[in-house]
Scaffold this active site. Structure first.
Site, PDB file in Angstrom:
ATOM      1  N   ASP A   1       4.512   0.848  12.065  1.00  0.00           N
ATOM      2  CA  ASP A   1       3.444   0.309  11.457  1.00  0.00           C
ATOM      3  C   ASP A   1       2.970  -1.198  11.827  1.00  0.00           C
ATOM      4  O   ASP A   1       2.031  -1.880  11.686  1.00  0.00           O
ATOM      5  CB  ASP A   1       3.343   0.060   9.801  1.00  0.00           C
ATOM      6  CG  ASP A   1       3.070   1.766   9.451  1.00  0.00           C
ATOM      7  OD1 ASP A   1       3.558   1.924   8.385  1.00  0.00           O
ATOM      8  OD2 ASP A   1       2.898   2.662  10.230  1.00  0.00           O
TER       9      ASP A   1
ATOM     10  N   ARG B   1      -8.528  -0.204   4.017  1.00  0.00           N
ATOM     11  CA  ARG B   1      -7.672   0.564   3.358  1.00  0.00           C
ATOM     12  C   ARG B   1      -6.265  -0.071   3.217  1.00  0.00           C
ATOM     13  O   ARG B   1      -5.340   0.364   2.391  1.00  0.00           O
ATOM     14  CB  ARG B   1      -7.317   1.792   4.333  1.00  0.00           C
ATOM     15  CG  ARG B   1      -8.736   2.524   4.883  1.00  0.00           C
ATOM     16  CD  ARG B   1      -8.320   3.964   5.451  1.00  0.00           C
ATOM     17  NE  ARG B   1      -7.509   4.756   4.780  1.00  0.00           N
ATOM     18  CZ  ARG B   1      -7.436   6.022   5.233  1.00  0.00           C
ATOM     19  NH1 ARG B   1      -7.591   6.419   6.371  1.00  0.00           N
ATOM     20  NH2 ARG B   1      -6.329   6.706   4.557  1.00  0.00           N
TER      21      ARG B   1
ATOM     22  N   CYS C   1      -5.073  12.926  11.937  1.00  0.00           N
ATOM     23  CA  CYS C   1      -5.840  11.592  11.773  1.00  0.00           C
ATOM     24  C   CYS C   1      -5.914  11.052  13.370  1.00  0.00           C
ATOM     25  O   CYS C   1      -5.171  11.598  14.152  1.00  0.00           O
ATOM     26  CB  CYS C   1      -5.292  10.847  11.022  1.00  0.00           C
ATOM     27  SG  CYS C   1      -3.611  10.022  11.513  1.00  0.00           S
TER      28      CYS C   1
ATOM     29  N   ILE D   1       7.536   7.358  16.794  1.00  0.00           N
ATOM     30  CA  ILE D   1       7.339   7.890  15.804  1.00  0.00           C
ATOM     31  C   ILE D   1       5.942   8.853  15.920  1.00  0.00           C
ATOM     32  O   ILE D   1       5.885  10.001  15.516  1.00  0.00           O
ATOM     33  CB  ILE D   1       6.994   7.200  14.676  1.00  0.00           C
ATOM     34  CG1 ILE D   1       8.282   6.079  14.094  1.00  0.00           C
ATOM     35  CG2 ILE D   1       6.974   7.730  13.171  1.00  0.00           C
ATOM     36  CD1 ILE D   1       9.455   6.729  13.753  1.00  0.00           C
TER      37      ILE D   1
ATOM     38  N   LYS E   1       0.819  -1.253  -0.154  1.00  0.00           N
ATOM     39  CA  LYS E   1       0.039   0.006  -0.026  1.00  0.00           C
ATOM     40  C   LYS E   1       0.856   1.354  -0.037  1.00  0.00           C
ATOM     41  O   LYS E   1       0.867   2.201  -0.681  1.00  0.00           O
ATOM     42  CB  LYS E   1      -0.957  -0.075   1.291  1.00  0.00           C
ATOM     43  CG  LYS E   1      -1.599   1.450   1.653  1.00  0.00           C
ATOM     44  CD  LYS E   1      -2.480   1.389   2.562  1.00  0.00           C
ATOM     45  CE  LYS E   1      -1.826   1.687   4.035  1.00  0.00           C
ATOM     46  NZ  LYS E   1      -1.472   2.912   4.171  1.00  0.00           N
ATOM     47  N   ASN E   2       1.764   1.243   0.819  1.00  0.00           N
ATOM     48  CA  ASN E   2       2.551   2.495   1.166  1.00  0.00           C
ATOM     49  C   ASN E   2       3.439   2.583   0.105  1.00  0.00           C
ATOM     50  O   ASN E   2       4.225   3.889   0.138  1.00  0.00           O
ATOM     51  CB  ASN E   2       3.350   2.447   2.581  1.00  0.00           C
ATOM     52  CG  ASN E   2       2.127   2.787   3.443  1.00  0.00           C
ATOM     53  OD1 ASN E   2       1.190   3.013   3.153  1.00  0.00           O
ATOM     54  ND2 ASN E   2       2.601   2.396   4.883  1.00  0.00           N
TER      55      ASN E   2
ATOM     56  N   LEU F   1       7.742  19.764   6.909  1.00  0.00           N
ATOM     57  CA  LEU F   1       8.650  19.240   6.384  1.00  0.00           C
ATOM     58  C   LEU F   1       8.631  19.162   4.777  1.00  0.00           C
ATOM     59  O   LEU F   1       9.635  19.187   4.012  1.00  0.00           O
ATOM     60  CB  LEU F   1       9.231  17.895   6.988  1.00  0.00           C
ATOM     61  CG  LEU F   1       9.503  18.001   8.412  1.00  0.00           C
ATOM     62  CD1 LEU F   1      10.057  16.431   8.863  1.00  0.00           C
ATOM     63  CD2 LEU F   1      10.836  19.005   8.857  1.00  0.00           C
TER      64      LEU F   1
ATOM     65  N   ARG G   1       0.044  15.003  12.605  1.00  0.00           N
ATOM     66  CA  ARG G   1       0.642  14.579  11.270  1.00  0.00           C
ATOM     67  C   ARG G   1       0.853  15.832  10.303  1.00  0.00           C
ATOM     68  O   ARG G   1       0.200  16.065   9.305  1.00  0.00           O
ATOM     69  CB  ARG G   1      -0.471  13.882  10.380  1.00  0.00           C
ATOM     70  CG  ARG G   1      -0.872  12.614  11.010  1.00  0.00           C
ATOM     71  CD  ARG G   1       0.422  11.232  11.251  1.00  0.00           C
ATOM     72  NE  ARG G   1       0.685  10.837  10.027  1.00  0.00           N
ATOM     73  CZ  ARG G   1       0.024   9.844   9.311  1.00  0.00           C
ATOM     74  NH1 ARG G   1      -1.123   9.252   9.754  1.00  0.00           N
ATOM     75  NH2 ARG G   1       0.555   9.168   8.184  1.00  0.00           N
TER      76      ARG G   1
HETATM   77  C1  EPZ Z   1       4.230   7.189   6.473  1.00  0.00           C
HETATM   78  O1  EPZ Z   1       3.582   8.228   6.933  1.00  0.00           O
HETATM   79  C2  EPZ Z   1       3.341   5.855   6.181  1.00  0.00           C
HETATM   80  N1  EPZ Z   1       2.106   6.162   5.203  1.00  0.00           N
HETATM   81  C3  EPZ Z   1       2.694   5.523   7.420  1.00  0.00           C
HETATM   82  O2  EPZ Z   1       1.950   4.232   7.252  1.00  0.00           O
HETATM   83  C4  EPZ Z   1       4.113   5.289   8.375  1.00  0.00           C
HETATM   84  O3  EPZ Z   1       3.587   5.039   9.474  1.00  0.00           O
HETATM   85  C5  EPZ Z   1       5.199   6.328   8.329  1.00  0.00           C
HETATM   86  O4  EPZ Z   1       5.229   6.706   6.987  1.00  0.00           O
HETATM   87  C6  EPZ Z   1       6.353   6.178   9.218  1.00  0.00           C
HETATM   88  O5  EPZ Z   1       6.934   4.953   8.769  1.00  0.00           O
HETATM   89  C7  EPZ Z   1       2.309   5.859   3.794  1.00  0.00           C
HETATM   90  O6  EPZ Z   1       3.440   6.181   3.229  1.00  0.00           O
HETATM   91  C8  EPZ Z   1       0.994   6.452   3.102  1.00  0.00           C
HETATM   92  P1  EPZ Z   1       6.382  10.227   8.107  1.00  0.00           P
HETATM   93  P2  EPZ Z   1       4.004   9.576   6.970  1.00  0.00           P
HETATM   94  O7  EPZ Z   1       6.204  11.671   7.435  1.00  0.00           O
HETATM   95  O8  EPZ Z   1       4.727   9.964   5.566  1.00  0.00           O
HETATM   96  C9  EPZ Z   1       6.650  13.625  11.456  1.00  0.00           C
HETATM   97  C10 EPZ Z   1      -0.015   3.016   7.688  1.00  0.00           C
HETATM   98  O9  EPZ Z   1      -0.377   2.572   8.787  1.00  0.00           O
HETATM   99  N2  EPZ Z   1       6.132  14.815  10.506  1.00  0.00           N
HETATM  100  O10 EPZ Z   1       7.394   9.526   8.121  1.00  0.00           O
HETATM  101  O11 EPZ Z   1       2.699  10.709   6.975  1.00  0.00           O
HETATM  102  C11 EPZ Z   1       5.229  13.035  11.801  1.00  0.00           C
HETATM  103  O12 EPZ Z   1       4.174  13.806  12.712  1.00  0.00           O
HETATM  104  C12 EPZ Z   1       0.491   4.480   7.672  1.00  0.00           C
HETATM  105  O13 EPZ Z   1       0.158   2.291   6.699  1.00  0.00           O
HETATM  106  C13 EPZ Z   1       6.644  16.088  10.788  1.00  0.00           C
HETATM  107  O14 EPZ Z   1       6.768  16.567  11.853  1.00  0.00           O
HETATM  108  O15 EPZ Z   1       5.039   9.420   8.138  1.00  0.00           O
HETATM  109  C14 EPZ Z   1       5.751  11.621  12.443  1.00  0.00           C
HETATM  110  O16 EPZ Z   1       5.950  11.807  13.946  1.00  0.00           O
HETATM  111  C15 EPZ Z   1       0.268   5.224   9.097  1.00  0.00           C
HETATM  112  N3  EPZ Z   1       6.434  17.008   9.649  1.00  0.00           N
HETATM  113  C16 EPZ Z   1       7.332  11.430  11.753  1.00  0.00           C
HETATM  114  O17 EPZ Z   1       7.720  12.930  11.234  1.00  0.00           O
HETATM  115  C17 EPZ Z   1       6.120  16.422   8.445  1.00  0.00           C
HETATM  116  O18 EPZ Z   1       6.353  17.487   7.477  1.00  0.00           O
HETATM  117  C18 EPZ Z   1       7.136  10.344  10.662  1.00  0.00           C
HETATM  118  O19 EPZ Z   1       6.196  10.841   9.896  1.00  0.00           O
HETATM  119  C19 EPZ Z   1       6.206  15.018   8.204  1.00  0.00           C
HETATM  120  C20 EPZ Z   1       6.013  14.310   9.333  1.00  0.00           C
END
Ligand code: EPZ
Length: 427
Positions: A313, A405, A123, A335, A22-23, A132, A128
């Site tokens: 995850d 999903r 969410c 995370i 999915k991701n 960045l 979220r």
């Molecule tokens: C991706 O989400 C995945 N989703 C998530 O999977 C996964 O849990 C996550 O990466 C971490 O591995 C998809 O790929 C569609 P991040 P993403 O940006 O990209 C903070 C699932 O269950 N952050 O790596 O949104 C954020 O709040 C889903 O399949 C900022 O502060 O995750 C978090 O604490 C859930 N500012 C950390 O970074 C930003 O601009 C990591 O988030 C972006 C993120």
């Protein structure tokens, strides 16, 4: 709304086919925006989020064609073509349903010179933010405006320019947007502290197949040499390591013996290591991972981390499994700030879990008891399914649209290895 009913106590035995990730699919789909030629993606999982992303791309003027898939097949082939974009706006009503929609921001900006995307909002698992993502695009010369719940990004005259992006926090999505924006920028872009998840490698490989020039793939330092244009390609989505890990937990928690067919063990080292620490047996063959367990599992301490660490995850699924371990496990979620929504639901089934801040202390109990429970987010839903597979009696999981999903035809895959599980439409 549909529910899933499980009667616990069956050992799982047999083969489970693993679907496309999915991701990875959700970051490969927007790559179609980067060229006016056809992009064909194979092994796309049949998931609500993939369908939703396809509808969003249609809204932007991308044609999507599903090639003939027999109903019994897992996965699909989709050909996408963005000959001419008809919009560069991703509206609120679509983004709020699927936050991964933010991944059209980078490619739209690169292709069309401007993009307007609704802020995704938070969410269940956290607020979220996307700061960045925006800083990365500004490093490529974009001007960013935030108005009325939308982010509007505008490229400079002549298009985006290569730049130096340094992420203070590892972010999968921000790395993906930075990559998809930089491949058409003028000059070289350096991305420091890039996410190293296998899905990022899959994205880089697909972009290279489309003509991009990327160095350091798989490392935390990516160097992108911008191209004037990209061409079409055919690319196969990697297998879903989180789906595979989830079914590995199903085998372990039921004391079963399951072959995960099509999984790539190289993407799952941390997951398989912790499974073995808990006492499961893991054997890796060519593209099959065999997972089995006998007797009670052992407690394990886990702390989630960016790849190659233990994936966030998988935290909820391992918590369900360790709820029955012979001792105390401590799980730490580093995370996301609110990824323990499954705890009160597991407690309703008899689990003994105490959450303090980012850590959860899981005291193994002798048994879980089936109960009506409610899914709150995608991976929490899976932890409830896992608990139901082993609980005494019947478990009813509601709000399973969360599950749809991220897990393709879950009940079929589990029925095929002996689970007493069915989906019922509620009146
Ligand atoms: C991706 O989400 C995945 N989703 C998530 O999977 C996964 O849990 C996550 O990466 C971490 O591995 C998809 O790929 C569609 P991040 P993403 O940006 O990209 C903070 C699932 O269950 N952050 O790596 O949104 C954020 O709040 C889903 O399949 C900022 O502060 O995750 C978090 O604490 C859930 N500012 C950390 O970074 C930003 O601009 C990591 O988030 C972006 C993120």
């Amino acid at each position: 709304m549909d529910k899933i009913i499980i009667k616990g106590g069956r050992r799982l035995e047999g083969r489970i086919p693993i679907s496309g990730a999915k991701n990875s699919a959700l970051t490969l789909l927007p790559c179609a925006l980067l060229t006016d030629e056809p992009l064909t993606l194979r092994n796309l999982p049949r998931l609500a989020d993939v369908d939703g992303f396809g509808h969003l791309l249609n809204q932007l003027g991308v044609s999507t064609m599903i090639e003939g898939a027999r109903p019994e097949d897992f996965g699909r082939v989709m050909t996408l073509r963005a000959s001419r974009l008809t919009s560069n706006v991703a509206p609120y009503d679509m983004v709020r349903k699927m936050r991964a929609s933010i991944l059209v921001l980078g490619p739209l900006l690169a292709r069309a010179g401007e993009a307007t995307v609704s802020l995704p909002g938070g969410c269940a698992i956290g607020n979220r933010p996307i700061d960045l993502h925006l800083k990365a695009l500004e490093a490529l010369g974009a001007e960013i405006e935030l108005t009325a719940g939308y982010v509007r990004a505008i490229a400079p005259q002549g298009g985006l320019r290569g730049g130096h992006i340094h992420f203070p926090v590892v972010s999968v999505g921000a790395t993906e947007n930075a990559l998809m924006a930089s491949v058409l920028a003028k000059g070289e872009t350096v991305i420091d502290n890039a996410a190293r998840e296998p899905e990022i490698v899959d994205l880089c490989r697909c972009l290279v197949a489309m003509g991009a020039h990327i160095e350091g793939i798989g490392s935390e330092k990516l160097i992108v040499h911008g191209r004037d244009r990209l061409h079409g390609a055919t690319y196969r989505v990697m297998p879903d390591r989180i789906e595979a890990g989830s079914y590995a937990c199903a085998a372990a928690i039921t004391g079963g013996s399951v072959d995960l067919v099509g999984a790539n063990a190289d993407d799952m080292t941390a997951i398989l290591d912790v499974l073995m620490q808990a006492g499961a047996t893991v054997e890796v063959r060519k593209d099959v991972i065999h997972v089995s367990a006998t007797g009670r599992l052992k407690p394990v301490n886990i702390s989630t981390a960016p790849y190659p660490g233990f994936p966030t995850d998988m935290q909820a699924q391992f918590m369900a499994m360790l709820a029955l371990a012979d001792g105390v496990s401590v799980l730490t979620e580093t995370i996301f700030e609110n990824r323990y929504m499954h705890v009160p639901e597991l407690a309703r089934m008899g689990a003994d879990i105490q959450v303090t801040g980012r850590s959860a202390v899981v005291r193994g109990v002798d048994k879980l008891v089936g109960a009506p429970v409610m899914a709150t987010d995608l991976r929490a839903s899976m932890s409830l399914i896992l608990a139901g597979l082993v609980a005494d009696g019947e478990t009813q999981v509601s709000r399973i649209y969360h599950l749809d999903r991220g897990y393709e035809r879950l009940e079929e895959k589990l029925q095929a290895v002996g689970a007493d599980i069915e989906r019922i439409g509620s009146d």
